[in-house]
Structure formats: structure tokens, C-alpha cells
Design a protein around this motif. Sequence first.
Motif, PDB file in Angstrom:
ATOM      1  N   ILE A  41       0.862  -1.185   0.000  1.00  0.00           N
ATOM      2  CA  ILE A  41       0.000   0.000   0.000  1.00  0.00           C
ATOM      3  C   ILE A  41       0.897   1.235   0.000  1.00  0.00           C
ATOM      4  O   ILE A  41       1.731   1.402   0.893  1.00  0.00           O
ATOM      5  CB  ILE A  41      -0.903   0.028   1.249  1.00  0.00           C
ATOM      6  N   GLU A  42       0.749   2.071  -1.013  1.00  0.00           N
ATOM      7  CA  GLU A  42       1.574   3.278  -1.120  1.00  0.00           C
ATOM      8  C   GLU A  42       0.666   4.499  -1.213  1.00  0.00           C
ATOM      9  O   GLU A  42      -0.359   4.462  -1.895  1.00  0.00           O
ATOM     10  CB  GLU A  42       2.456   3.223  -2.372  1.00  0.00           C
ATOM     11  N   ILE A  43       1.067   5.555  -0.540  1.00  0.00           N
ATOM     12  CA  ILE A  43       0.256   6.773  -0.547  1.00  0.00           C
ATOM     13  C   ILE A  43       1.055   7.943  -1.089  1.00  0.00           C
ATOM     14  O   ILE A  43       2.209   8.137  -0.711  1.00  0.00           O
ATOM     15  CB  ILE A  43      -0.223   7.099   0.881  1.00  0.00           C
ATOM     16  N   VAL A  44       0.458   8.671  -1.996  1.00  0.00           N
ATOM     17  CA  VAL A  44       1.051   9.926  -2.447  1.00  0.00           C
ATOM     18  C   VAL A  44       0.279  11.023  -1.733  1.00  0.00           C
ATOM     19  O   VAL A  44      -0.900  11.250  -2.006  1.00  0.00           O
ATOM     20  CB  VAL A  44       0.944  10.078  -3.979  1.00  0.00           C
ATOM     21  N   TYR A  45       0.936  11.667  -0.779  1.00  0.00           N
ATOM     22  CA  TYR A  45       0.233  12.607   0.099  1.00  0.00           C
ATOM     23  C   TYR A  45      -0.061  13.939  -0.572  1.00  0.00           C
ATOM     24  O   TYR A  45       0.603  14.348  -1.517  1.00  0.00           O
ATOM     25  CB  TYR A  45       1.032  12.816   1.389  1.00  0.00           C
ATOM     26  N   GLN A  46      -1.076  14.599   0.006  1.00  0.00           N
ATOM     27  CA  GLN A  46      -1.537  15.898  -0.460  1.00  0.00           C
ATOM     28  C   GLN A  46      -0.359  16.887  -0.519  1.00  0.00           C
ATOM     29  O   GLN A  46      -0.170  17.576  -1.497  1.00  0.00           O
ATOM     30  CB  GLN A  46      -2.601  16.395   0.523  1.00  0.00           C
ATOM     31  N   ASP A  47       0.408  16.911   0.569  1.00  0.00           N
ATOM     32  CA  ASP A  47       1.606  17.740   0.605  1.00  0.00           C
ATOM     33  C   ASP A  47       2.744  16.869   0.087  1.00  0.00           C
ATOM     34  O   ASP A  47       3.353  16.111   0.805  1.00  0.00           O
ATOM     35  CB  ASP A  47       1.901  18.219   2.027  1.00  0.00           C
ATOM     36  N   LEU A  48       3.022  16.962  -1.186  1.00  0.00           N
ATOM     37  CA  LEU A  48       3.984  16.094  -1.861  1.00  0.00           C
ATOM     38  C   LEU A  48       5.317  16.001  -1.144  1.00  0.00           C
ATOM     39  O   LEU A  48       5.970  17.002  -0.893  1.00  0.00           O
ATOM     40  CB  LEU A  48       4.268  16.651  -3.256  1.00  0.00           C
ATOM     41  N   ALA A  49       5.711  14.778  -0.848  1.00  0.00           N
ATOM     42  CA  ALA A  49       6.963  14.603  -0.127  1.00  0.00           C
ATOM     43  C   ALA A  49       8.113  14.335  -1.088  1.00  0.00           C
ATOM     44  O   ALA A  49       8.683  13.259  -1.101  1.00  0.00           O
ATOM     45  CB  ALA A  49       6.814  13.477   0.882  1.00  0.00           C
ATOM     46  N   GLY A 107       2.964  19.121 -12.693  1.00  0.00           N
ATOM     47  CA  GLY A 107       2.471  17.849 -13.219  1.00  0.00           C
ATOM     48  C   GLY A 107       3.559  16.788 -13.250  1.00  0.00           C
ATOM     49  O   GLY A 107       3.328  15.626 -12.930  1.00  0.00           O
ATOM     50  N   GLN A 108       4.762  17.229 -13.632  1.00  0.00           N
ATOM     51  CA  GLN A 108       5.884  16.285 -13.666  1.00  0.00           C
ATOM     52  C   GLN A 108       6.236  15.804 -12.253  1.00  0.00           C
ATOM     53  O   GLN A 108       6.542  14.637 -12.054  1.00  0.00           O
ATOM     54  CB  GLN A 108       7.101  16.956 -14.306  1.00  0.00           C
ATOM     55  N   ARG A 109       6.164  16.713 -11.300  1.00  0.00           N
ATOM     56  CA  ARG A 109       6.429  16.319  -9.906  1.00  0.00           C
ATOM     57  C   ARG A 109       5.435  15.264  -9.446  1.00  0.00           C
ATOM     58  O   ARG A 109       5.787  14.284  -8.805  1.00  0.00           O
ATOM     59  CB  ARG A 109       6.224  17.504  -8.968  1.00  0.00           C
ATOM     60  N   GLN A 110       4.170  15.508  -9.768  1.00  0.00           N
ATOM     61  CA  GLN A 110       3.125  14.568  -9.387  1.00  0.00           C
ATOM     62  C   GLN A 110       3.403  13.212 -10.035  1.00  0.00           C
ATOM     63  O   GLN A 110       3.250  12.171  -9.408  1.00  0.00           O
ATOM     64  CB  GLN A 110       1.774  15.139  -9.834  1.00  0.00           C
ATOM     65  N   THR A 111       3.843  13.262 -11.291  1.00  0.00           N
ATOM     66  CA  THR A 111       4.172  12.032 -12.008  1.00  0.00           C
ATOM     67  C   THR A 111       5.293  11.272 -11.309  1.00  0.00           C
ATOM     68  O   THR A 111       5.232  10.057 -11.143  1.00  0.00           O
ATOM     69  CB  THR A 111       4.605  12.391 -13.452  1.00  0.00           C
ATOM     70  N   VAL A 112       6.326  12.016 -10.880  1.00  0.00           N
ATOM     71  CA  VAL A 112       7.450  11.372 -10.188  1.00  0.00           C
ATOM     72  C   VAL A 112       6.976  10.772  -8.867  1.00  0.00           C
ATOM     73  O   VAL A 112       7.336   9.645  -8.507  1.00  0.00           O
ATOM     74  CB  VAL A 112       8.599  12.382  -9.950  1.00  0.00           C
ATOM     75  N   ALA A 113       6.121  11.513  -8.156  1.00  0.00           N
ATOM     76  CA  ALA A 113       5.612  11.012  -6.876  1.00  0.00           C
ATOM     77  C   ALA A 113       4.798   9.734  -7.094  1.00  0.00           C
ATOM     78  O   ALA A 113       4.887   8.782  -6.306  1.00  0.00           O
ATOM     79  CB  ALA A 113       4.751  12.080  -6.196  1.00  0.00           C
ATOM     80  N   ILE A 114       4.023   9.698  -8.170  1.00  0.00           N
ATOM     81  CA  ILE A 114       3.216   8.501  -8.462  1.00  0.00           C
ATOM     82  C   ILE A 114       4.122   7.344  -8.886  1.00  0.00           C
ATOM     83  O   ILE A 114       3.954   6.211  -8.439  1.00  0.00           O
ATOM     84  CB  ILE A 114       2.159   8.814  -9.548  1.00  0.00           C
ATOM     85  N   ALA A 115       5.112   7.646  -9.720  1.00  0.00           N
ATOM     86  CA  ALA A 115       6.040   6.605 -10.164  1.00  0.00           C
ATOM     87  C   ALA A 115       6.782   6.018  -8.962  1.00  0.00           C
ATOM     88  O   ALA A 115       7.015   4.814  -8.870  1.00  0.00           O
ATOM     89  CB  ALA A 115       7.033   7.176 -11.177  1.00  0.00           C
TER      90      ALA A 115
END
Length: 258
Positions: free
Chosen positions: A83-91, A148-156
Motif C-alpha cells: 500500500i503506497e500513498i502519495v500525500y496531499q503535501d507532496l513529499a 504535473g511532472q512532480r506529481q508524475t514522479v511522486a506517483i512513479a
Amino acid sequence: MSSQPVLEIRGLDKSFGPVQVLHHVDLTAHAGEVTALVGDNGAGKSTLVKCIGGTYTADAGEYVFDGRPVHITSPRDAADLGIEIVYQDLALCDNLDIVQNMFLGREKRSGLVLDEATMEEMAAKTLDGLSVRTVKSIRQLVSSLSGGQRQTVAIAKAVLWNSKVVILDEPTAALGVAQTAQVLELVRRLADNGLAVILISHNLNDVFAVSDRISALYLGRMAAQVKTSDVTHAQVVELITSGRSGELGLQNVNGVTA
Ligand SMILES: Nc1ncnc2c1ncn2[C@@H]1O[C@H](COP(=O)(O)OP(=O)(O)OP(=O)(O)O)[C@@H](O)[C@H]1O
Ligand SMILES: [Mg+2]
């Protein structure tokens, strides 16, 4: 659609001091599907996913993962289950590059030194597998990326670890139209690759564009869990703002009956 949920939460309670924020919350997530978790500001969405991710320990409730009862009391427990979480405040760390961010705290080593080649290969393969083509170099500093790219990296980063459930807390909140579309496409692809995705979003257009099911929280109670194709935009708005919509939802919103 698969019938057996990968993750099933039953009767979850969570209080902060004297304030009960979550009341007997049920939530299910299915492999290959996007489950949208909606609810007004303060409804308890982030608290719920932090309980699932082990950042908070629930006061009561059952967790069933792949049909087995499990206990999640730390982020490590959740990660071990997949289980992995990408938090609201991107870490993500601005001063590190993409590969360093994706492996932060879980670096690959070969003897005493970091195994950069393996990490680069895994990072590139993961981004490639998600059809991410907008990033120029995986050695680029995260500070140089767009939202958007940051979000992509966080998801990856979240899918790098053979995860089975990925939870995204407002991944498009800070993004413009084009970047939102890219991230939503990525969210859909995660589910199409077999993951169970839980997507927290305030944007009902996004929810209807990408989700298979909708779970609506109202004042810390799960008002309804429905298939997206079974409800209208207006019904979901009602569930969010008043906890019910006709036959759907909490039938006694001031009491405790669901
Ligand atoms: N650490 C905490 N201590 C005390 N109260 C908290 C804590 N975290 C959240 N709360 C309270 O719990 C409630 C739910 O908050 P939560 O952040 O889960 O809402 P949310 O649905 O994610 O809202 P948003 O859409 O604004 O992100 C709020 O009333 C909030 O004030
Ligand atoms: Mg939140």
C-alpha cells in the motif's frame, strides 16, 4: 470488474483527543479500478488514508487485505503489504534528482556504495512502463520540474515497489488543464495495469472522467459507496454537501444510522 476487493476497511473509528473525526467508516478498493474518495473540506478523507497508510493508528476497525485480516500500525506495515500513498503535501525533495527521490530511504546498494546503475534502470523502467515521456532526464533535479511532472514522479515512486494499492490525495489540485489531463491519464493507466487506485479529489469532472466507483464521506461518515456509472453529477454533489441523495446515503444524518 473484479468482485473481491484487494483492500477492505470496516468500521474504522478515529478521534483526535475528544474530537471523533471518523465514525465506523467502511471503504473497499478493487484491483483494476479507480475508487474516487470524495467529500467536503474536513470530511476526513486525508485522515482516512493516513489510517490506511499507517501514519495514524485507527481507534477501532478491521482491515482486510487480499482476503486476510491485517494490522497496520506503521507506514512500514502498509508498505510491506503493497500500500503506497502519495500525500496531499507532496513529499519530494527539491534538491534531489528524480532517481534520488524515487529511492529516498530505500536506496539500492552494492556492498557499501549506492547501486546507481540499478536505481537508474528501475526508475527509467517504471517511468517508461507508465508511458511518462515528458521528463527529459531522470537525473534532473526535482526543483526544475513542473507541478504535473512532480506529481508524475511522486506517483512513479509509489508504484516502484510492486504496490497493489496506490492512494493519491488530490493529485491534480495544483495543476492546470493540460497537466491535470496527463496525471488523470496516468491514474487510469495504474488501474489498467491491475492496481487498486484510491483517488481523493474535489473535482467531480476528474472523478467522473477516471473513476469506476465513488465513495462519499460526509462529516466523517461514509455516506455512500456507488458505481460511478450508477450516479449523476448532481447526486454526488448532494452526497458531498448533505450526506444523502434520495434513497442514497445516510438516512439520518444527525444521528448515527447509516
Ligand atoms: N492531527 C489532527 N489533530 C486534530 N484534528 C485533526 C488532525 N488532522 C485532521 N483533523 C481534523 O479532522 C477533520 C478531518 O480532516 P481531514 O484533513 O481528514 O479532512 P479532508 O477531508 O482531507 O479535508 P480537505 O479536503 O480539506 O483536505 C478536520 O476537522 C480536521 O480539523
Ligand atoms: Mg485532505
